[in-house]
Design a protein around this motif. Structure first.
Motif, mmCIF file in Angstrom:
data_model
loop_
_atom_site.group_PDB
_atom_site.id
_atom_site.type_symbol
_atom_site.label_atom_id
_atom_site.label_comp_id
_atom_site.label_asym_id
_atom_site.label_seq_id
_atom_site.Cartn_x
_atom_site.Cartn_y
_atom_site.Cartn_z
ATOM 1 N N PHE A 45 -4.044 0.837 -17.396
ATOM 2 C CA PHE A 45 -2.699 1.125 -17.917
ATOM 3 C C PHE A 45 -2.184 2.429 -17.340
ATOM 4 C CE2 PHE A 45 -5.780 2.345 -21.218
ATOM 5 C CZ PHE A 45 -5.486 3.689 -21.404
ATOM 6 N N GLU A 46 -0.869 2.515 -17.234
ATOM 7 C CA GLU A 46 -0.218 3.672 -16.617
ATOM 8 C C GLU A 46 1.054 3.969 -17.412
ATOM 9 O OE1 GLU A 46 -0.848 5.212 -13.418
ATOM 10 O OE2 GLU A 46 -2.023 3.739 -12.293
ATOM 11 N N ASP A 47 1.701 5.093 -17.084
ATOM 12 C CA ASP A 47 3.008 5.388 -17.662
ATOM 13 C C ASP A 47 3.958 4.240 -17.380
ATOM 14 O OD1 ASP A 47 2.357 7.824 -18.642
ATOM 15 O OD2 ASP A 47 3.222 8.980 -16.981
ATOM 16 N N THR A 48 4.668 3.798 -18.389
ATOM 17 C CA THR A 48 5.602 2.683 -18.215
ATOM 18 C C THR A 48 6.605 2.971 -17.098
ATOM 19 O OG1 THR A 48 5.350 2.109 -20.531
ATOM 20 C CG2 THR A 48 7.342 1.295 -19.429
ATOM 21 N N SER A 49 7.055 4.234 -17.024
ATOM 22 C CA SER A 49 8.098 4.554 -16.041
ATOM 23 C C SER A 49 7.631 4.381 -14.599
ATOM 24 C CB SER A 49 8.632 5.965 -16.276
ATOM 25 O OG SER A 49 7.560 6.861 -16.314
ATOM 26 N N LEU A 50 6.313 4.456 -14.355
ATOM 27 C CA LEU A 50 5.809 4.227 -12.995
ATOM 28 C C LEU A 50 6.171 2.809 -12.536
ATOM 29 C CD1 LEU A 50 3.980 5.005 -10.503
ATOM 30 C CD2 LEU A 50 2.107 3.920 -11.765
ATOM 31 N N PHE A 51 5.983 1.837 -13.432
ATOM 32 C CA PHE A 51 6.276 0.451 -13.059
ATOM 33 C C PHE A 51 7.782 0.189 -13.040
ATOM 34 C CE2 PHE A 51 2.016 0.154 -15.152
ATOM 35 C CZ PHE A 51 1.306 -0.013 -13.978
ATOM 36 N N VAL A 52 8.508 0.824 -13.981
ATOM 37 C CA VAL A 52 9.961 0.627 -14.032
ATOM 38 C C VAL A 52 10.562 1.093 -12.714
ATOM 39 C CG1 VAL A 52 12.103 1.344 -15.169
ATOM 40 C CG2 VAL A 52 10.081 0.791 -16.546
ATOM 41 N N ARG A 53 10.145 2.278 -12.263
ATOM 42 C CA ARG A 53 10.685 2.835 -11.027
ATOM 43 C C ARG A 53 10.075 2.151 -9.798
ATOM 44 N NH1 ARG A 53 10.671 8.655 -9.471
ATOM 45 N NH2 ARG A 53 10.288 9.195 -11.624
ATOM 46 N N GLY A 54 8.777 1.905 -9.830
ATOM 47 C CA GLY A 54 8.091 1.377 -8.653
ATOM 48 C C GLY A 54 8.369 -0.094 -8.395
ATOM 49 N N VAL A 55 8.251 -0.912 -9.425
ATOM 50 C CA VAL A 55 8.380 -2.366 -9.224
ATOM 51 C C VAL A 55 9.832 -2.810 -9.321
ATOM 52 C CG1 VAL A 55 7.640 -4.617 -10.131
ATOM 53 C CG2 VAL A 55 6.040 -2.718 -10.083
ATOM 54 N N GLY A 56 10.626 -2.089 -10.146
ATOM 55 C CA GLY A 56 12.051 -2.413 -10.237
ATOM 56 C C GLY A 56 12.446 -2.885 -11.624
ATOM 57 N N GLU A 57 13.447 -2.229 -12.179
ATOM 58 C CA GLU A 57 13.879 -2.491 -13.543
ATOM 59 C C GLU A 57 14.446 -3.899 -13.714
ATOM 60 O OE1 GLU A 57 16.246 0.777 -14.733
ATOM 61 O OE2 GLU A 57 15.806 0.458 -16.867
ATOM 62 N N MET A 88 0.062 3.912 -5.129
ATOM 63 C CA MET A 88 0.957 4.972 -4.637
ATOM 64 C C MET A 88 0.814 6.219 -5.505
ATOM 65 S SD MET A 88 2.249 3.677 -2.022
ATOM 66 C CE MET A 88 1.020 2.400 -1.894
ATOM 67 N N ARG A 89 0.821 6.021 -6.814
ATOM 68 C CA ARG A 89 0.679 7.151 -7.739
ATOM 69 C C ARG A 89 -0.610 7.912 -7.468
ATOM 70 N NH1 ARG A 89 -3.067 8.128 -10.407
ATOM 71 N NH2 ARG A 89 -3.345 6.055 -11.303
ATOM 72 N N SER A 90 -1.701 7.182 -7.257
ATOM 73 C CA SER A 90 -2.990 7.827 -7.043
ATOM 74 C C SER A 90 -3.026 8.571 -5.699
ATOM 75 C CB SER A 90 -4.108 6.780 -7.091
ATOM 76 O OG SER A 90 -5.358 7.408 -6.959
ATOM 77 N N ILE A 91 -2.430 7.994 -4.661
ATOM 78 C CA ILE A 91 -2.414 8.653 -3.347
ATOM 79 C C ILE A 91 -1.664 9.981 -3.446
ATOM 80 C CG2 ILE A 91 -1.495 8.527 -0.980
ATOM 81 C CD1 ILE A 91 -2.102 5.514 -1.019
ATOM 82 N N VAL A 92 -0.507 9.955 -4.137
ATOM 83 C CA VAL A 92 0.292 11.174 -4.266
ATOM 84 C C VAL A 92 -0.458 12.194 -5.133
ATOM 85 C CG1 VAL A 92 2.459 12.160 -5.115
ATOM 86 C CG2 VAL A 92 2.470 9.909 -3.987
ATOM 87 N N ASP A 286 8.622 0.350 2.501
ATOM 88 C CA ASP A 286 8.733 1.634 3.187
ATOM 89 C C ASP A 286 9.337 2.781 2.376
ATOM 90 O OD1 ASP A 286 7.387 0.554 5.263
ATOM 91 O OD2 ASP A 286 9.125 0.226 6.553
ATOM 92 N N GLY A 287 10.094 2.495 1.318
ATOM 93 C CA GLY A 287 10.666 3.601 0.548
ATOM 94 C C GLY A 287 9.939 3.893 -0.748
ATOM 95 N N LEU A 288 8.888 3.120 -1.038
ATOM 96 C CA LEU A 288 8.279 3.174 -2.379
ATOM 97 C C LEU A 288 7.663 4.525 -2.717
ATOM 98 C CD1 LEU A 288 7.463 1.807 -5.012
ATOM 99 C CD2 LEU A 288 5.469 0.865 -3.846
ATOM 100 N N GLY A 294 6.592 11.062 -3.918
ATOM 101 C CA GLY A 294 5.638 11.426 -2.874
ATOM 102 C C GLY A 294 6.321 11.663 -1.547
ATOM 103 N N ALA A 295 5.501 11.788 -0.500
ATOM 104 C CA ALA A 295 6.042 11.985 0.843
ATOM 105 C C ALA A 295 6.756 10.714 1.298
ATOM 106 C CB ALA A 295 4.893 12.305 1.801
ATOM 107 N N SER A 296 7.562 10.875 2.352
ATOM 108 C CA SER A 296 8.278 9.709 2.856
ATOM 109 C C SER A 296 7.372 8.928 3.807
ATOM 110 C CB SER A 296 9.544 10.192 3.585
ATOM 111 O OG SER A 296 10.117 9.129 4.280
ATOM 112 N N LEU A 297 6.401 8.227 3.221
ATOM 113 C CA LEU A 297 5.456 7.457 4.044
ATOM 114 C C LEU A 297 5.680 5.970 3.802
ATOM 115 C CD1 LEU A 297 2.080 9.403 3.526
ATOM 116 C CD2 LEU A 297 3.598 9.451 5.518
ATOM 117 N N SER A 298 5.618 5.202 4.881
ATOM 118 C CA SER A 298 5.779 3.758 4.745
ATOM 119 C C SER A 298 4.463 3.147 4.289
ATOM 120 C CB SER A 298 6.209 3.168 6.080
ATOM 121 O OG SER A 298 5.255 3.511 7.064
ATOM 122 N N GLY A 299 4.520 1.875 3.919
ATOM 123 C CA GLY A 299 3.287 1.222 3.485
ATOM 124 C C GLY A 299 3.400 -0.279 3.573
ATOM 125 N N ILE A 300 2.237 -0.919 3.571
ATOM 126 C CA ILE A 300 2.197 -2.392 3.550
ATOM 127 C C ILE A 300 0.922 -2.823 2.853
ATOM 128 C CG2 ILE A 300 1.226 -2.401 5.920
ATOM 129 C CD1 ILE A 300 2.674 -5.236 6.173
#
Ligand code: HAM
Length: 424
Positions: A45-57, A88-92, A286-288, A294-300
């Protein structure tokens, strides 16, 4: 009916099927390890806002399906519906992006979505996933897709396909979105669909109804509206996929249920699973990381559905856990033999051999029945005579052949017989 039941929509895996579940999970993870991904164990489990912002409201996953609760300190937490935002949260947070790039991580475990349960659609679902962060190289896109393809192939699956497209970037997507919205405004849609067209127009492409699909024959698609950079990137990804001998179908209308995707996006579906045919999917985002502070790093990355992959193996009749639970079953006859048997079983286990034994006073007949049921290819029988002579009999269950060996050489003898069979 039992007084307690597992929560609705939550599958459980117990023997013998759990061996197949473990074999599938291992097969899905193996190609990631072979490609240099390190393991990450994430919070469930994580802060709810991480998923709201990360996955999309506006996604169903966040707006309708999240298990959200307040902890004792009044903080809003949610059971993770997917793994990418947490990685992403853990990397940052742990500054994992300060070393060599790309950062390559894999994970496995349960995720939670309050969906309407049906065959292959669960509220606790299992995934094996990976994420590669910090490189725009299209060869990395091809690697991620080839790793997923290898995972399915490793299991022997063949009735699956890979759908691929590009969803563009912050440069070209907005103009395409306008174009799509203008097209959808001219369609004859009901009020709910119209609302969806206004908030998340790409989702309308995913509408399964005949009446909607009939109107989408000439709908503009993202791949025709890619900017120069996205178009070059997508061409390169496809070249590298050819180099990796991965086959795919172009799927210009592919829509994913999570908002973070950009550029390369893909889904694997299995043709024998009915409505819940998606066995895995992923893409670039790429913008997540930047959107999460965090930094402006792309991802896949990708998430492969362990439950559905198991169902797919079963649908294709694949025996993914061919070797049973144990290699050896020990049968002691009489109290003296029992004491020897406990020592023998411990010694064999210490040598890495999987061993069970007959418990309780069942006599030879009952014990041999238990041995048969265990599925062990070898049975070690110890009776009074054997105790006297410090020996044991090894019975080969396939042909009934029986041989007496000394206790001293038992571990070596059993090991030799098992490696002949290819069990070890
Ligand atoms: P996803 O497509 O939402 O992607 O889920 C990945 C896979 O999990 C699906 O293809 C499916 O096999 C399985 N799955 C999803 N929901 C259920 C369910 N209710 N019951 C059974 N299986 C299910 C993601 O989760 C992304 N995080 C993947 C990703 C990683 N993209 C980039 N990196």
């Amino acid at each position: 009916m039992a007084e307690f039941q597992a929560p609705k929509g939550v599958p459980e895996y117990f023997p013998p099927r759990s061996s197949a579940f473990l074999a599938v999970r291992e097969a899905l993870a193996h190609p990631a390890r072979c490609a240099g991904y390190g393991y990450i164990e994430l919070p469930v489990f994580e802060d709810t806002s991480l998923f709201v912002r990360g996955v999309g409201e506006s996604t169903d996953v966040v707006s309708k399906e999240m298990y959200t609760f307040l902890d004792r300190g009044g903080r809003s937490l949610s059971l993770r519906p997917e793994g990418t935002a947490g990685v992403m949260r853990s990397i940052v947070e742990n500054r994992l992006d300060k070393g060599a790039l790309p950062v390559k991580l894999w994970y496995a475990g349960p995720f939670f979505r309050a969906e309407r349960p049906q065959h292959g659609r669960y509220r606790q679902l299992q995934q094996v996933g990976l994420e590669a962060v910090g490189s725009d190289d299209p060869a990395l896109d091809a690697e991620v897709i080839a790793v997923a393809d290898e995972a399915y192939r490793r299991l022997g699956l063949s009735a699956y396909r890979l759908d691929l497209t590009s969803l563009g970037c912050a440069e070209c997507r907005p103009a395409y979105r306008e174009q799509l919205m203008a097209f959808l405004e001219r369609c004859d849609l009901d009020a709910a669909t119209r609302e969806r067209a206004a908030s998340n127009p790409l989702r309308v492409l995913d509408d399964k109804r005949e009446s909607v699909q009939a109107q989408l024959v000439d709908v503009p698609v993202m791949v025709d509206a890619l900017c120069e950079a996205c178009s070059t990137h997508y061409d390169a990804v496809r070249e590298f996929l050819r180099d990796a001998s991965v086959e795919w179908s172009e799927a210009p209308r592919l829509v994913r249920g999570l908002d973070y995707y950009t550029r390369t996006t893909f889904e694997f579906t299995h043709e024998m699973l009915g409505a819940q045919s998606g066995i895995g999917g992923g893409g670039r985002y790429d913008g997540l990381m930047e959107s999460l502070g965090g930094a402006s790093l792309s991802g896949i990355g990708f998430g492969l559905g362990t439950d559905r992959t198991l169902l797919a193996c079963e649908a294709e009749g694949l025996d993914v856990a061919a070797d049973g639970l144990v290699d050896v079953f020990v049968v002691p006859i009489g109290p003296a033999a029992r004491r020897v048997a406990v020592g023998v079983a411990t010694q064999l286990r210490g040598a890495g051999i999987r061993v069970d034994m007959a418990y309780g006073d069942r006599g030879l007949k009952g014990s041999m029945k238990a041995a048969d049921r265990s599925g062990a290819p070898l049975v070690v029988v110890i009776g009074d005579d054997e105790v006297q002579s410090s020996s044991a009999q090894i019975k080969n269950m396939a042909d009934g052949a029986q041989e007496t060996v000394t206790l001293e050489s038992l571990v070596a003898d059993v090991g030799a017989r098992l490696s002949q069979k290819g069990t070890l």
